[in-house]
Design an enzyme around this catalytic site. Structure first.
Site, PDB file in Angstrom:
ATOM      1  N   CYS D  40       0.824  -1.205   0.000  1.00  0.00           N
ATOM      2  CA  CYS D  40       0.000   0.000   0.000  1.00  0.00           C
ATOM      3  C   CYS D  40       0.861   1.258   0.000  1.00  0.00           C
ATOM      4  CB  CYS D  40      -0.911   0.037   1.216  1.00  0.00           C
ATOM      5  SG  CYS D  40      -1.968  -1.393   1.321  1.00  0.00           S
ATOM      6  N   CYS D 109      -1.906   8.563   6.731  1.00  0.00           N
ATOM      7  CA  CYS D 109      -0.520   8.335   7.130  1.00  0.00           C
ATOM      8  C   CYS D 109      -0.345   8.447   8.640  1.00  0.00           C
ATOM      9  CB  CYS D 109       0.415   9.335   6.449  1.00  0.00           C
ATOM     10  SG  CYS D 109       0.503   9.092   4.676  1.00  0.00           S
TER      11      CYS D 109
END
Ligand SMILES: Cc1ncc(COP(=O)(O)O)c(C=O)c1O
Ligand SMILES: Cc1ncc(COP(=O)(O)O)c(C=O)c1O
Lengths: 410, 132, 410, 132
Positions: D40, D109
């Site tokens: 990913c 993130c």
């Protein structure tokens, strides 16, 4: 191939880009050539320029969230396509009926015909002799299937301004989406999407001295439309294709200038227009002004002379360096006469003598004097060889009209 | 770029449009013919004086665009002094050629003139059946 | 908001307009602002400028009747939409099968998906590790229903040039129409629609230093497509909307320059590219070059470094004023990784380290030196904190690749 | 125009990306945790030294974009010296806020770091069940 000096009364066909607009655009061609999708500084600069243009264009029409409501297209034609097809196909489950008017721009007419071929029912409501849509007919045509009403803010041939805020009240109440083609109105007269309950608004850059090849579409938050171009998903997926930043910046600058200059420009062009119309009606017998006496754009006039054909007049004036346009079928690519003039009740003989004048801030007082000094002679010469003029009584009685309005009403 | 100037017209078309020959009416014409339809944007009426199966005078009036007026003018020039048979044979192409060409979309204007001549000849023969 | 001095290796995202092109366009904004539909002199000038641009663009690709075969759109995305939807819908009675490749631009991919939702069957043929389409698979996928093949002339990420003339022989023989997306090839390498049997060709203006917001479409005489925008019938009904003459003139000028400059530019950019690629492969361990060794565009290179993520590299280089692009999902708006890199067999870890370089005639030799002086340090720093690099062996063995081609092959 | 500069990142993000704190490995860590997936595009590994239910040392390694690296760095700063309970309560929003914000598309993130801390704590408690 030098452009000769000319006097232009056909700005509706194309406006020069304002020098300030050009100056604003210029660096984006050669220096600030970034792509808004790029992550690095050049891309950030492009993203900011794009957002700035959205804000300027949004401010011109009262958009509340410009960065989410203003989209850029390749022009008014594409904006109309995106608005109408995008809304119709996306919302077809809600209903298949669309209401528009008989005097829309040819793009809207052809798009709605396309939608008819694709399963939609379209009602085109008529207008009165001034070109004002019949509100009662609009109300009466609404059904449970009606999902969209599309009416132009002002008509490009007559200059007549439509009662959009009345339409907006109706569509809002009935929970029908309202698309408005604002091509010739936005930037010329005040347009406010919130006050008028407009859900989708077509805007043109060139009509406000911005560059060609770029148009705008306001889409109210919550109004859902689907894209007509598949691609890389730019502009939040609604309009794919690498953004044309120089043109977008130019459009934004033009919008900013238009907002500021509107009052003065409007006063100036309407003054010239009134002088020209009065002069023509005084000096050319059997000439008539059309469109609404008061609810009209400042910069457009349609004057009709009887007994001669419009293209011949255009040809004569071209020789004098004067540019005008005509609703005569002979002047069009398709040889089809203007549907707008037909809608206000003019027969085909009358339509052939229709002269369209559109003014800009670049016209000078002397332009009107020059036209008025030339036109009566041109009309006389063409009438002298016209059998229609010679047998005027016979042709005139074929149509008794009530359109001889007093210009003083304006 | 092309032989067509402003308005898509050749110099010759413009010249005949600006200064059409044989404009007007002949009060005691031997034949009168019309073609076109003002509803379609053009109407031409033609007047002929005829002597010994020859067109000795010709006048016209035209409602229409530059191409219609120029074609009318050129057509009258082309048949003036000609025999009725020659006039009947005038083609739309001959008119367009004599004008150094017409824009494609305006070619129908040259038909206007041939049809008006045809109508006038018909008028003449109907009045003078012996001469046909 | 001044543009800092920068070194650009991402011209594919956007080219500055060539100064000569800008000079050619400029008068059409402010002076020669005519509309080709206008009858009078200003309109004639616009018509001539438009026709001249058609000729210049047509000459670049060998069109035999430019004035009837070249159309202008708002860009490559619209050209692809017009080509594919316009052909498919107009010819659906002949069949409903379309063949394309797995490495087309996202616009083609999304358009063909749209066509699938509208009753067409689409076959996407695979490519080899160089990104070259498998001709045999193409041949094998042709059925009686096949009406259209759409393959890009060259791929924008890999630079690989596709065997279009082979494809054209097949489609011609089978009487199937061939659409080619020439966006990144036209003007960079010789393209000839007649030699290659191309029926419809997408062209981009900005990719050859022309303005953005304008694209081209070549449609061979006899190939019938329908419009995707309804409107006033400009461009012979195929592309409605007032013509954007300044941009069209700019595109024409850019095409003229591209034709002339192609040999020199190609030599120059491929020289820089080779220096950069060699330098990187030498100085950065575990870096790889992709795309075909010889059948490739002069100005594009895809280099991949293992163990770090592309966007982080882009971010680091941006600080140095160096612009590059990455196929990493993290850098894209949709967080979707490049389908092109997937098609050539790279797994997702590998794709994350893909760096795209696109050169232009504006790059200087020093640009490459600067990049080579900076990049190894950036790679080292990011690898030092990367667990993937630290446990490289474990991650590398997850994928055994054969892509370590010798750069000397180029 | 916006608080985000180049790359859509704030100054603070750029600073932590360029000069990440607490980078590296702790050989004799009391706890190790990983989150994300290189497939990913991001992978973070965190190493903790723990004393008296408190994080006395912390190091990390991250594969990922600027936002991933900066979030990792900031997260280690935020939990260093904190109790395990405090560390467990660190929210992704707190990390983003401490960085003066992250671009919307990069908010995920900051989850990377909270998940890595969570994984490390889990590792710790699994080795020291009595301390949980
Ligand atoms: C009312 C209206 N709508 C739409 C258009 C289409 O504009 P464009 O040709 O710039 O796309 C025009 C053009 O004259 C117009 O007058
Ligand atoms: C091969 C290819 N086709 C089409 C396009 C679409 O071009 P535009 O975004 O200018 O419309 C691109 C853009 O990068 C491309 O690379």
């Amino acid at each position: 191939m030098d452009t000769p000096r000319h006097i232009n009364f056909d700005y509706a066909a194309g406006y020069p880009v304002d020098p300030e607009v050009f100056k604003a655009m210029a660096p984006y061609f050669t220096e600030r050539y970034g792509n808004p999708s790029s992550l690095y500084a050049l891309g950030v600069e492009a993203r900011e320029a794009f957002a700035e243009a959205q804000i300027r264009v949004g401010e011109l029409v009262g958009a509340e969230s410009p960065e989410r409501e203003i989209f850029f297209t390749s022009g008014a034609t594409e904006s109309n396509n995106l608005a109408l097809k995008g809304y119709a196909f996306r919302n077809r489950r809600k209903g298949n009926h669309i209401i528009t008017s008989s005097i829309e721009h040819i793009s809207t007419i052809n798009i709605t015909k396309y939608l008819e071929r694709n399963g939609f029912a379209v009602t085109r409501i008529p207008v009165d002799k001034y070109g004002v849509i019949k509100i009662d007919a609009l109300k009466a045509s609404i059904t449970d299937e009606t999902i969209l009403v599309s009416i132009m803010y002002a008509n490009n041939e007559l200059g007549t301004v439509e009662p959009i805020s009345e339409v907006g009240k109706i569509t809002r109440e009935k929970k029908i989406a309202l698309h408005v083609d604002g091509t010739v109105a936005v930037g010329k007269i005040p347009v406010d999407v919130v006050d008028d309950n407009i859900d989708i608004l077509t805007m043109s850059s060139n009509d406000i001295y911005g560059p060609k090849g770029v148009g705008g579409l306001y889409v109210r938050l919550g109004t859902v439309i689907e894209p007509i171009l598949q691609g890389g998903g730019q502009q939040r997926g609604l309009r794919s294709g690498t953004e044309d930043i120089p043109s977008t910046v130019g459009f934004g600058k033009a919008a900013e200038l238009a907002k500021r200059r509107m009052p003065d420009d409007s006063k100036y062009t309407s003054g010239l227009r009134d002088r020209l119309v009065k002069g023509m009606l005084n000096e050319v017998e059997d000439s008539y002004i059309h469109g609404h006496p008061t609810k009209r754009l400042p910069d457009i006039a349609l004057v009709r002379v009887f007994g001669i054909e419009g293209e011949a007049i255009v040809t004569e004036l071209d020789r004098e360096g004067i540019y005008i346009s005509t609703g005569s079928a002979c002047a069009s690519k398709t040889l089809a006469p203007s549907h707008v003039l037909e809608s206000i009740g003019l027969n085909e003989i009358q339509r052939h003598g229709a002269l369209q004048f559109s003014f800009s801030r670049l016209n000078r007082e002397g332009d009107v004097d020059k036209l008025l000094s030339v036109l009566p002679g041109v009309v006389k010469r063409l009438r002298d060889i016209s059998p229609v003029w010679k047998f005027k009584d016979r042709f005139l009685e074929m149509y008794t009209s009530e359109e001889e309005e007093e210009f003083e009403q304006f | 770029m092309s032989q067509y100037g402003s308005m898509g017209y050749t110099e010759k078309v413009m010249e005949h449009f600006r200064n059409p020959r044989n404009v007007g009416e002949i009060k005691d014409a031997d034949a009168v013919g019309s073609a076109g339809n003002p509803v379609c944007g053009d109407l031409m009426t033609i007047f002929l004086k005829i002597k010994d199966k020859r067109i000795v005078d010709i006048k016209f009036m035209t409602f229409g665009c530059g191409a219609a007026i120029a074609s009318s003018s050129m057509a009258t020039e082309l048949v003036k002094g000609k025999t009725l048979e020659e006039a009947a044979n005038l083609s739309k192409q001959a008119i367009a050629d004599a004008l150094d060409g017409l824009p494609p979309i305006k070619m129908h204007c040259s038909v206007l003139a041939t049809e008006a001549i045809e109508a006038a000849l018909k008028d003449y023969y109907s009045k003078h059946p012996s001469k046909s």
